[in-house]
Structures are given as C-alpha cells and as structure tokens.
Design a protein around this motif. Sequence first.
Motif, PDB file in Angstrom:
ATOM      1  N   VAL A   1      81.230  12.630  53.011  1.00 46.01           N
ATOM      2  CA  VAL A   1      82.229  12.737  51.950  1.00 46.01           C
ATOM      3  C   VAL A   1      83.629  12.718  52.539  1.00 46.01           C
ATOM      4  O   VAL A   1      84.531  12.041  52.034  1.00 46.01           O
TER       5      VAL A   1
ATOM      6  N   GLN B   1      94.797  26.227  44.250  1.00 39.73           N
ATOM      7  CA  GLN B   1      93.496  25.895  43.667  1.00 39.73           C
ATOM      8  C   GLN B   1      92.773  27.124  43.122  1.00 39.73           C
ATOM      9  O   GLN B   1      91.613  27.050  42.770  1.00 39.73           O
TER      10      GLN B   1
ATOM     11  N   TRP C   1      91.088  30.169  41.203  1.00 38.19           N
ATOM     12  CA  TRP C   1      90.377  30.180  39.928  1.00 38.19           C
ATOM     13  C   TRP C   1      90.938  31.269  39.039  1.00 38.19           C
ATOM     14  O   TRP C   1      91.219  32.371  39.500  1.00 38.19           O
TER      15      TRP C   1
ATOM     16  N   ARG D   1      88.470  32.105  32.428  1.00 36.55           N
ATOM     17  CA  ARG D   1      88.702  31.408  31.179  1.00 36.55           C
ATOM     18  C   ARG D   1      88.242  32.267  29.997  1.00 36.55           C
ATOM     19  O   ARG D   1      88.615  32.024  28.871  1.00 36.55           O
ATOM     20  N   SER D   2      87.395  33.231  30.262  1.00 37.77           N
ATOM     21  CA  SER D   2      86.834  34.025  29.172  1.00 37.77           C
ATOM     22  C   SER D   2      87.011  35.506  29.464  1.00 37.77           C
ATOM     23  O   SER D   2      87.171  35.918  30.610  1.00 37.77           O
TER      24      SER D   2
ATOM     25  N   ARG E   1      84.773  37.704  29.234  1.00 36.71           N
ATOM     26  CA  ARG E   1      83.614  38.144  29.999  1.00 36.71           C
ATOM     27  C   ARG E   1      83.876  37.988  31.498  1.00 36.71           C
ATOM     28  O   ARG E   1      83.604  38.901  32.289  1.00 36.71           O
ATOM     29  N   ALA E   2      84.431  36.839  31.888  1.00 35.47           N
ATOM     30  CA  ALA E   2      84.700  36.616  33.306  1.00 35.47           C
ATOM     31  C   ALA E   2      85.854  37.496  33.784  1.00 35.47           C
ATOM     32  O   ALA E   2      85.836  38.005  34.907  1.00 35.47           O
TER      33      ALA E   2
ATOM     34  N   VAL F   1      81.034  18.673  49.936  1.00 36.24           N
ATOM     35  CA  VAL F   1      80.838  17.938  48.697  1.00 36.24           C
ATOM     36  C   VAL F   1      82.070  18.024  47.798  1.00 36.24           C
ATOM     37  O   VAL F   1      82.328  17.149  46.979  1.00 36.24           O
TER      38      VAL F   1
ATOM     39  N   GLY G   1      89.007  16.802  42.918  1.00 43.10           N
ATOM     40  CA  GLY G   1      90.343  17.344  43.150  1.00 43.10           C
ATOM     41  C   GLY G   1      90.831  17.133  44.553  1.00 43.10           C
ATOM     42  O   GLY G   1      90.672  16.079  45.139  1.00 43.10           O
TER      43      GLY G   1
ATOM     44  N   THR H   1      88.726  24.598  46.184  1.00 42.21           N
ATOM     45  CA  THR H   1      88.321  23.858  44.984  1.00 42.21           C
ATOM     46  C   THR H   1      86.837  24.067  44.726  1.00 42.21           C
ATOM     47  O   THR H   1      86.406  24.264  43.599  1.00 42.21           O
TER      48      THR H   1
ATOM     49  N   ALA I   1      86.230  27.380  43.307  1.00 43.92           N
ATOM     50  CA  ALA I   1      86.702  27.461  41.920  1.00 43.92           C
ATOM     51  C   ALA I   1      85.679  26.840  40.965  1.00 43.92           C
ATOM     52  O   ALA I   1      85.484  27.339  39.859  1.00 43.92           O
TER      53      ALA I   1
ATOM     54  N   LYS J   1      82.866  29.360  40.512  1.00 46.94           N
ATOM     55  CA  LYS J   1      83.314  30.493  39.695  1.00 46.94           C
ATOM     56  C   LYS J   1      83.457  30.083  38.240  1.00 46.94           C
ATOM     57  O   LYS J   1      83.136  30.852  37.339  1.00 46.94           O
TER      58      LYS J   1
ATOM     59  N   SER K   1      80.196  30.130  36.640  1.00 46.53           N
ATOM     60  CA  SER K   1      79.674  31.472  36.359  1.00 46.53           C
ATOM     61  C   SER K   1      80.182  31.976  35.007  1.00 46.53           C
ATOM     62  O   SER K   1      79.660  32.951  34.481  1.00 46.53           O
ATOM     63  N   GLU K   2      81.165  31.296  34.429  1.00 48.63           N
ATOM     64  CA  GLU K   2      81.631  31.684  33.094  1.00 48.63           C
ATOM     65  C   GLU K   2      80.697  31.171  31.996  1.00 48.63           C
ATOM     66  O   GLU K   2      80.825  31.569  30.846  1.00 48.63           O
TER      67      GLU K   2
ATOM     68  N   THR L   1      77.219  30.876  32.439  1.00 47.98           N
ATOM     69  CA  THR L   1      75.823  31.189  32.737  1.00 47.98           C
ATOM     70  C   THR L   1      75.494  32.635  32.398  1.00 47.98           C
ATOM     71  O   THR L   1      76.365  33.499  32.383  1.00 47.98           O
ATOM     72  N   VAL L   2      74.202  32.857  32.154  1.00 48.67           N
ATOM     73  CA  VAL L   2      73.743  34.187  31.744  1.00 48.67           C
ATOM     74  C   VAL L   2      73.844  35.167  32.901  1.00 48.67           C
ATOM     75  O   VAL L   2      74.180  36.332  32.722  1.00 48.67           O
ATOM     76  N   GLY L   3      73.556  34.707  34.107  1.00 44.78           N
ATOM     77  CA  GLY L   3      73.559  35.636  35.240  1.00 44.78           C
ATOM     78  C   GLY L   3      73.647  34.896  36.555  1.00 44.78           C
ATOM     79  O   GLY L   3      74.058  33.734  36.615  1.00 44.78           O
TER      80      GLY L   3
ATOM     81  N   LEU M   1      78.347  29.970  25.657  1.00 45.98           N
ATOM     82  CA  LEU M   1      79.452  30.185  26.594  1.00 45.98           C
ATOM     83  C   LEU M   1      80.143  28.861  26.924  1.00 45.98           C
ATOM     84  O   LEU M   1      81.347  28.819  27.125  1.00 45.98           O
TER      85      LEU M   1
ATOM     86  N   GLU N   1      82.323  28.327  23.963  1.00 47.93           N
ATOM     87  CA  GLU N   1      83.386  29.341  23.866  1.00 47.93           C
ATOM     88  C   GLU N   1      84.489  29.069  24.877  1.00 47.93           C
ATOM     89  O   GLU N   1      85.678  29.177  24.570  1.00 47.93           O
ATOM     90  N   THR N   2      84.109  28.727  26.103  1.00 46.76           N
ATOM     91  CA  THR N   2      85.109  28.567  27.162  1.00 46.76           C
ATOM     92  C   THR N   2      85.641  27.150  27.225  1.00 46.76           C
ATOM     93  O   THR N   2      86.684  26.916  27.838  1.00 46.76           O
TER      94      THR N   2
ATOM     95  N   LEU O   1      84.252  24.978  28.918  1.00 48.80           N
ATOM     96  CA  LEU O   1      83.922  24.534  30.273  1.00 48.80           C
ATOM     97  C   LEU O   1      82.584  23.809  30.244  1.00 48.80           C
ATOM     98  O   LEU O   1      81.543  24.420  30.013  1.00 48.80           O
TER      99      LEU O   1
END
Lengths: 502, 416
Positions: A17, A100, A102, A105-106, A108-109, B318, B323, B329, B332, B335, B338-339, B341-343, B366, B369-370, B372
Amino acid sequence: MSVILNEVRPGFYLDSVALMRLSREIAGQPGIAEAALMMGTPANKEIMRDARLLAAPGEAAQGNDLVIGIRADSDAAAREALANALQRLTTSRASVDPGQGWRPRSLRAALKILPDANLALISVPGAYAAAEARKALRRGLHVLIFSDNVPLAEELALKREGRDLGRLVMGPDCGTAILNGVPLAFANRVPRGEIGLIGASGTGLQEVSSLIAESGAGISQAIGVGGRDLSREIGGIATLMAFDALDADPATQRIVLISKPPHPEVAQRIVARVAASAKPVTLCFIGADSLDLPKNARLASTLKQAAELALEGRLIGAGFDIRARTREMRIPAGRSRRIAGLFAGGTLCAEAQVLLLAAGRHVASNAPVPGASDLARAVTDSDRILDLGADEYTRGRPHPMIDPQVRDDALRDALDDPRLGVILLDLVIGYGAHTDPAGHLAAGLARRPDDGPLIVASVTGTEQDPQRRSAQVAALEGAGVLVAPSNAQAAEVALALTGEYV
Amino acid sequence: MHAVDEANQEALRRMLAADPVLIDVIPAAQAIGALKENVLLHAGPPIAWERMCGPLRGAIAGAIVFEGWAADLDEAFTSAAAGAIAFHPNHHFDAVGPMTGITTRSMPLLVVENRTFGNRAYCTINEGLGKVMRFGGNDAEVLTRLAWLRDGLAPVLAAALRAAGGIGLKSLIARGLSMGDEMHQRNVACTSLLLRELAPWLVRAGKDPDVVAQAMQFIAGNDQFFLNVAMAMGKAIMDPVRGIAGSSVVTAMSRNGTDFGIQVSGTGERWFTAPVEMPEGLYFPSFSEKDANPDMGDSTIVETIGLGGFAMAASPAVAGFVGAGSAATAAAVTKAMSEITVGENPEWTIPALDFAGVPTGIDIRLVLETGLAPTINTGIAHREPGIGQVGAGVVKAPMACFAQALSGLAQALGVA
C-alpha cells in the motif's frame, strides 16, 4: 520519444500500500507517463510489463527486490523522478498527524470517553433536538437544549420526563447557563458568588449576570430554563426544579428570577414556591404591572433594578451622570424626538420598551410588552423598538448576536431616516457571540453625516469575556456612540436626549 | 427499545461464543447439494444476468467453460444470456465468495465449522493476485490455475487439515491482528501463521514431494490466501446469529457489483439492497478510476464480524488507502466503527488502541443515528470482463440499505 528507466533495490521491502501511494506520487510528476514501485514477484513484474514499465534490470529482479519502473518523456524527467522516488523511500515521515483525531459522533461514544459527565448540551436543528435530549435524559444526564424551533409538545414531554427522572431540562429558546462557573452556549465569564439566577430569557440572564459581575459581585449558578417555561402549557416545570436546586444550594444566598410576565396560573405557582423559601428572592417579570408577593420577595421592573436588588441596594453604574453626559448633546435641527430601537437581545428590547412607556411615550414593537402596540398600529411619532433576534428577522439567517450583519439593513434605514432623532442599540458579547460586534457596528457608522440621528448603546458582557467589555465600549465611543453602563441607562439616556428624563 | 437491546446482546453473545475451526477442503457439489449441472453461485444479493456487471459476467462465462457446460467463452456468454444457467447467491447456501464469488460444483471449498453451534460454512480457495476469476478473469491461464487448485492443492490440503484435526482460527486471528493484518486487505500474517501450522501436516499428507512443495509455495506466494479462510469463518460465525426476533444486528453485508445488500438478524433471510458505491483507492500502473467496476463480493462478511475496515487500527499499512494514510487515520476509522457496533470482541484486540477489542456487531439503528456507514476495505476489479484486479481501496456501505432494514425490522416487530 519515451524512456523506460528501472532501478532495483535488492532486499528492500516496503508494504504494497505504501508503494502504491508512492507510485501515484511519482507518476504525477511532470514529464512522467507512468510509474510504479513494486516488489519483484512474478505477478507484479507481469503487471509492470503490461504497463510498459519493465526494462532489463527490472526483469532480472526477484520477489524480495523492490523494482522502480518509470516511463517518461525524457531521460532527464525519468532520472529526476527516480531520484525523487529513492529519496522518498529513505526519508522518514512525520509519525502522527494530530489533525486526524477522532471525535465522538454519538452520545453513547462520548460517554465512553467521559463516563462521569452529568450534563449534555444539545445543539442540533430543532426537529432533532428532542430526540437527542431524550437520549441524554435516559442516560441520566441533565440537558441544556440550545436549539430553537423545538415543538411545544416535545418540550413539555421532555420536561415531564426530566422531572420524573430528577433531571433538569434547560432551554429551549434560552441558550444561556453558567453552571459551576462554566459558561455554556450564549453566556459571559462572571466570577463565582452568592447570587443564583434563573432565567426564561437568555439576554435578560446575560444582562443581570454581567451587571452583577461588573459591580464586583458574583454568581453561584445561572440556569436558563427556556423561553416558554413559564407559559401555561409548560407550567414552569424547569423554573420550579431550578428553584429547588438553588434553594438547596448552600453557596446561593439570594435568588433572582428573570422572565417575561408568566401566565397568571403559573405566576401563582411560582409565588407559592417563593414563599416556601427561606432565601430572599427578586422577581423580574419584564412588563408585569404588580403582583402580590410574600415577605421574602421583591419585584423589579427592569433588569438593572433586579441586579441592584440582588446586590442588596448597591447601584449599577452609579458614577454615570446622565444629565452631565447629555448636557452638550442636541438632536440635530430638523429631526424629531422619535427613538428607533434596534435590539439583538429580546429581553433588552422589552426592558427599553418598559422604560420608554414609563416616560409616557408611544411605543410600537414587533415584540410589544404590555402597553406597547404592535408595529402595524404604529403612528407617525411612535418609537419603533425592534427585536431583530425575533423569528421574522432570523428565519434562514443567524441570530444578530452571532452575525451583526443581520442588523445592518435596519441600521442603514434608520440612518437614512431624515426625521429620526435617536437610535438605541444593544451589544451582547461573551461566549457564542460575534468576536467583535463593536468593530462591525463602528465600521457601519463610519461615514455618517454630522447631522444624523444620535446613537446610544450599552454593552452586555464583562471585562473577562473574550471580546473584553472595555475594548468594545472604546470602539463604540470612537465611532461617536454614547455608551451607557447598562441597557436601562441607555434607554434613560435616549429619554434625556428627547427631554423626558426625570 | 429494551427488547431490541436484549436481542442484540444475544446476537453479540453468539458472535463472541463462536469457535470457528478450518477442518477440511471438499468439492462444492459435496458441500452444497443444490450445486448440480448448470447451477452457479455468485457474490451478493440475488441478481439476474441482465443486471450483472462486466466482471461478474466474465467470471460466469469462465466458470461455465471450466465446468465443461460450454466449449468456449462465446458459447458460455450465449448460454448464460439465454437463461440456461440458474444463478443464486452464495449466502443462500452457507457459502461466501470474494469479488465475483463464483462457486460451481467441481470447485474445492474450504470448510469452517463453528464448533459451538455445529454449523459449517464454505468458501472457495483464493487464486492469488493478478488475472483471476474473482476479478472477472476467464482465460486459459485462469482456468488452468483453477484446475490445479482442484486437482493439485485441494487433495493435499484436505488431507493435511483432516490429519491435523482442523486448525482453530480464533487465536490465529488474534495473533494476526497483533501482526498488522485486518483480514480483508492484508492477510500476510495470518497466511504465514496458517502455513506454519499446516506445514508438518502437509508434509506428512503428501505422497509426492513436488506436490507438497507446490502447495506450500502457492500458499506462501499468495499474501491473500487467508482471506477466503477468514470469509468462511465470518460466515460460520454469523449464521447462528440469524433470526433472533427483534435484533437489529447485521448478519451479512454483500455486493454483486450492481447492488449492495444487507441482512439483519431480526428480519431473517430478507435482503435490503441499494445501488453499490464506487470504491476510493489506489490503482495499479496504467489503470485509474475510469477502469474501475463498482464494489463487489461477499468478503464484507469480515467487516460484519469486526475485521477488515473495522479493524483498520490494527493495520496502519492499509490506512494508506484512506485519507492521509497515517496510523492516526487508521485508529480513527476503528473508533468511528465502534460508534455503530453493539460491543467489542475481547479476544480480538488491537495493540495500537491499548488492546481495545475490535468493534463487533453492527447495529443498524446506530448506523442511522450517527450517519456513519460501515467502512469496507476492498479490492477493485476492472469494469470489463476478463481483465482482473486493477487496484484496491475503501468503500462505504450505502445508507439506503440500513434505512430500509430499519423499516423492515419495525414491520417485523409490528411497530411500523
């Protein structure tokens, strides 16, 4: 004529890559038709052969060798690109790009990062605010809804749910709070102190907290309950909860409640709650006539008076001598005694109306207080006192506190009015407000003729605000504006200029 | 709402309880009874020949010739267009396939058994890079390699796996994550780990040292060999999660080069589809975006179990496809996933994220909602049949699938 140049770096491994990114960069250089950096496996060499990038050195490369293939217009371009590629292969890159990062967005997060948070500030378009607020409540958070245009039924449902859960729902339509010294949304930086504020009016809360701060005292908490909280429909749910909180707060010695006149049923409920408190309470219902009050309560007719009562009689702007300041000023010949008010703050607009009415003037407004008339019923000599933050001026545009340009048209009209005597303005600074409203206003006033209307203003905010109150005042004075220490005094200056200050 | 959350916890529990083991390689017709003459499985949701993209048609024609149902490619195209072949999604038969995902009766399939639930899932053997059927390749070279996979590699690989009693995949993935694989774009570590475990069994199983050597050379020379193992594993993990009433967890994401489809636990076998998007990525020399075919393949099953794009942080190399290409990146992306997903999967952790588990169990609520969309790492095929891979990159699952699925779930729950 095209040149194919190969270079093989035996045993040099780089992830494919990374090599593809590098290939793209090299291929984009001037004079380069095609370029690729690949490990010399049979499959890769075939790709390079098909792309006409492989010459004898590359053909001889093995799987563990890095092959650089360049096809260029000229030998010089090929060599330059090769040198560039080799240099990029060996120089190290900056490790982490801080841009970059993070951001959650929610809710919950966000709560995963900050599990101890107990307050959510909701600032999304009104149609979605209730849904977000409900999520926050159900996660055990208090809520400040900064959004406006939240349907009344949603507000009621949220406040009821909040009450059942023991969580305060602040806002909507009153995006102001100072909690534990932290200014939220539209708010000013004020010192901590003994006075607790509850407001159903954003700029009213800002004016009173700023006046208290500028006179050297401080705020325990300032709680914005939402512009409609004291309506019949909502019934003061958040106001009563905020009252309970300040009553129980040992840091709060005195309480001030600021609002437009509540619905009579709600006013009764509030007065009953006030009577049950051991703390002195100042009620400031702008435009309200009178109210039967318990012993521990007093009624203030203006924001300034509310601050003074909370300061136990200390006077706001005591050194400001209206007569002395206006003695040399005359409304230019040919102009009437009429006053035009161009307000960004709704409650500041209401306070000015109350004072002009008290002086016996005829007042018209798009947001009339009791006694003032609607704009449609204005007569020739009516003072037109406008709330430019009202919906009809801000639909599809930012609030004038955020973008002072919203006031430009109205200001230009007033300046062009050949008969107008006085222009009365407010300037609200602090968090959330424009970075330099005085600078913007001064620029708009720069080339006005000497015989234009007189201009009077006040600045709502503190010396600790990002815009610095004194700097804003100086900018206005530099533009020939008479700046009063409070909004009420600015209205009184206007009255003095028209000869009605007593 | 409460019921949905409970159903999703059950879905997550089943995902985490899975024990996938690579146990065998068998002919497709033996694994899947429905694979008769003139029956062909493909990637993605159901699709008719008329709507198929170039590479999918090209691969189908190649497979028809490979199975001997037509004498040459021209005849194969003609007979496929005439309706002589029955097409079905792999997903309808416990199977998955990368890119075009072609599965026909004589092809050897990797068998992964989920020992906790007793179900099995199948995937073809990865052909390597370059001109291959999964990218629409169909010439003599492609078909010759397929024949060797069937006649050369499969028997010795099958014998080795049986003798070894299967290779447990759970811990192998865990080690691969710590070595920079995310199991979609990058499989070099897992391929090596698998070969290391298989090596003694291959040597014992092979009668002819040349065959063993060729088999080992083939696996060692194909960094993506493990992708197909990971895919069969993904399918084996997700199938027991299907049909939990009320669950909004995605059980399959898949594309056929025309449509992107998802399935959701609480709505069973129903597909929710939307037009597939174009990947964003890097291209092999002499190719560019204008050569690219829209997104393809069942390989998104690895994102469905928390790998691939969801495990991007494990694989900074990868991240070059997205970006600025920095490790930050990559972190990010994980992460952000993870917004939605259930767990998290506590057994599949990412060292660079302080050993946080990979985000597991995509919840359609989710996602909506997000805003994403799941991030998917993918290869890019040429839009014309017969050319093959031209690049690799990243693509988003289309939001419309999730919106439809939520309506579908609401209907299933009687709250629509």
